[in-house]
Design an enzyme around this catalytic site. Structure first.
Site, PDB file in Angstrom:
ATOM      1  N   LYS A  74      26.487  56.839  27.414  1.00 49.34           N
ATOM      2  CA  LYS A  74      27.272  57.448  27.846  1.00 49.34           C
ATOM      3  C   LYS A  74      28.567  56.669  27.589  1.00 49.34           C
ATOM      4  O   LYS A  74      28.167  55.715  28.372  1.00 49.34           O
ATOM      5  CB  LYS A  74      27.378  59.127  28.722  1.00 49.34           C
ATOM      6  CG  LYS A  74      26.650  60.142  28.633  1.00 49.34           C
ATOM      7  CD  LYS A  74      26.635  60.874  27.229  1.00 49.34           C
ATOM      8  CE  LYS A  74      25.364  61.256  27.097  1.00 49.34           C
ATOM      9  NZ  LYS A  74      25.419  62.721  26.098  1.00 49.34           N
ATOM     10  N   SER A  86      20.248  60.842  20.195  1.00 44.66           N
ATOM     11  CA  SER A  86      20.755  61.749  20.245  1.00 44.66           C
ATOM     12  C   SER A  86      22.149  61.635  19.131  1.00 44.66           C
ATOM     13  O   SER A  86      22.367  59.916  19.127  1.00 44.66           O
ATOM     14  CB  SER A  86      20.701  62.871  21.217  1.00 44.66           C
ATOM     15  OG  SER A  86      21.500  61.771  21.937  1.00 44.66           O
ATOM     16  N   SER A 126      27.748  66.893  23.628  1.00 42.44           N
ATOM     17  CA  SER A 126      27.257  65.880  24.190  1.00 42.44           C
ATOM     18  C   SER A 126      27.131  66.396  25.681  1.00 42.44           C
ATOM     19  O   SER A 126      27.814  67.682  26.121  1.00 42.44           O
ATOM     20  CB  SER A 126      28.600  64.875  25.015  1.00 42.44           C
ATOM     21  OG  SER A 126      27.807  63.903  25.453  1.00 42.44           O
ATOM     22  N   SER A 147      25.548  61.960  21.131  1.00 42.65           N
ATOM     23  CA  SER A 147      26.224  62.613  21.245  1.00 42.65           C
ATOM     24  C   SER A 147      26.960  61.273  21.473  1.00 42.65           C
ATOM     25  O   SER A 147      28.114  61.222  21.919  1.00 42.65           O
ATOM     26  CB  SER A 147      25.864  62.884  22.896  1.00 42.65           C
ATOM     27  OG  SER A 147      25.159  61.210  22.999  1.00 42.65           O
TER      28      SER A 147
END
Length: 262
Positions: free
Chosen positions: A124, A67, A227, A69
């Site tokens: 993250k 993704s 995100s 994010s």
């Protein structure tokens, strides 16, 4: 699918076949006799699977970014390597830490098991450590009451959609990295999940303020307004940590992306 579990089961199965062949079956057949099929397709793969399992479980593990994010640091389609031992040695499959080495630091890009569904891996950036007071209000990040240093950069062009996003340089601990913050997206956090230690956070129209509980971490994506992270689903427990991402080893669309990143 839990690939670590599948690999472990294959390791056990091929190990059993290898032991049977090495200490029993091989002594009963003549030197000229061909190896049976279960040796050729089972026991012979044991050393290879053992090496792969050891490397993947304790040294380094490959992942693919699914993704956006973490844009602009990591793009969709990046293949990355994750250091499995920098935060300690963990038992495969059950992910239990048996040897402590280092703790996650602010600014680290960390892979972990998604708290709401541990069968999924997320990536993250570590923002808050245990005991930190993290505030993300009006799209400005503060840690323990101190604003995180930010400076404007050139706007970022999304190559797949051909539009620009405001880009800023952010200093988290010893790590300087880029973040994207959209001007026209509201500051409040929509669709907050019910998660452990939810009472540690306060949500307002300006954003969120949280106190990170012991043994947990507050993480955010570099693409701040695109995100789903600790603002939405809560803190990452130490037991969910997989490792620290540190290297892009391949990207089908852009070979120049190969290399380390912050």
């Amino acid at each position: 699918m839990n690939f670590a579990l599948v690999l472990f089961l294959l390791l056990v199965a091929t190990a059993i076949l290898w032991v049977i062949d090495r200490f029993f079956a091989r002594k009963r057949r003549s030197a000229e006799a061909p190896a049976p099929w279960w040796v050729e397709y089972g026991a012979s793969f044991f050393p290879v699977i053992l090496i792969v399992f050891g490397l993947r479980s304790f040294i380094v593990e490959p992942f693919k970014i699914p993704s956006g994010s973490m844009i602009p640091t990591l793009l969709v389609g990046d293949f990355i390597l994750v250091n499995k031992w920098t935060y300690g040695i963990r038992l495969p499959v059950i992910n239990k830490k048996i040897v402590s080495i280092n703790e996650p630091a602010r600014g680290d890009v960390m892979v972990f098991r998604y708290p709401a569904d541990p069968s999924m891996d997320y990536i993250k950036r570590v923002v808050g450590l245990p005991g930190d007071r993290v505030e993300y209000l009006d799209k400005r990040l503060r840690i323990n009451g101190q604003p995180v240093q930010m400076a404007p950069q050139d706007d970022y062009l999304h190559p797949d959609r051909l539009y620009y996003s405001p880009r800023f340089s952010e200093q988290l601990g010893k790590v300087e990295h880029s973040v994207l913050i959209e001007r026209d997206v509201p500051a409040f956090v929509p669709q907050v999940l019910d998660y452990p230690f939810r009472e540690n956070c306060t949500y307002t129209t300006a954003g969120v303020s949280c106190t990170v509980p012991p043994g947990h971490y507050f993480v955010m994506g570099d693409n701040r307004d695109s995100s789903s992270d600790s603002r939405v689903w809560g803190f990452v427990p130490d037991t969910n940590i997989v490792g620290r991402a540190f290297f892009i080893w391949f990207n089908f669309n852009d070979m120049q992306r190969i290399g380390g990143f912050h």
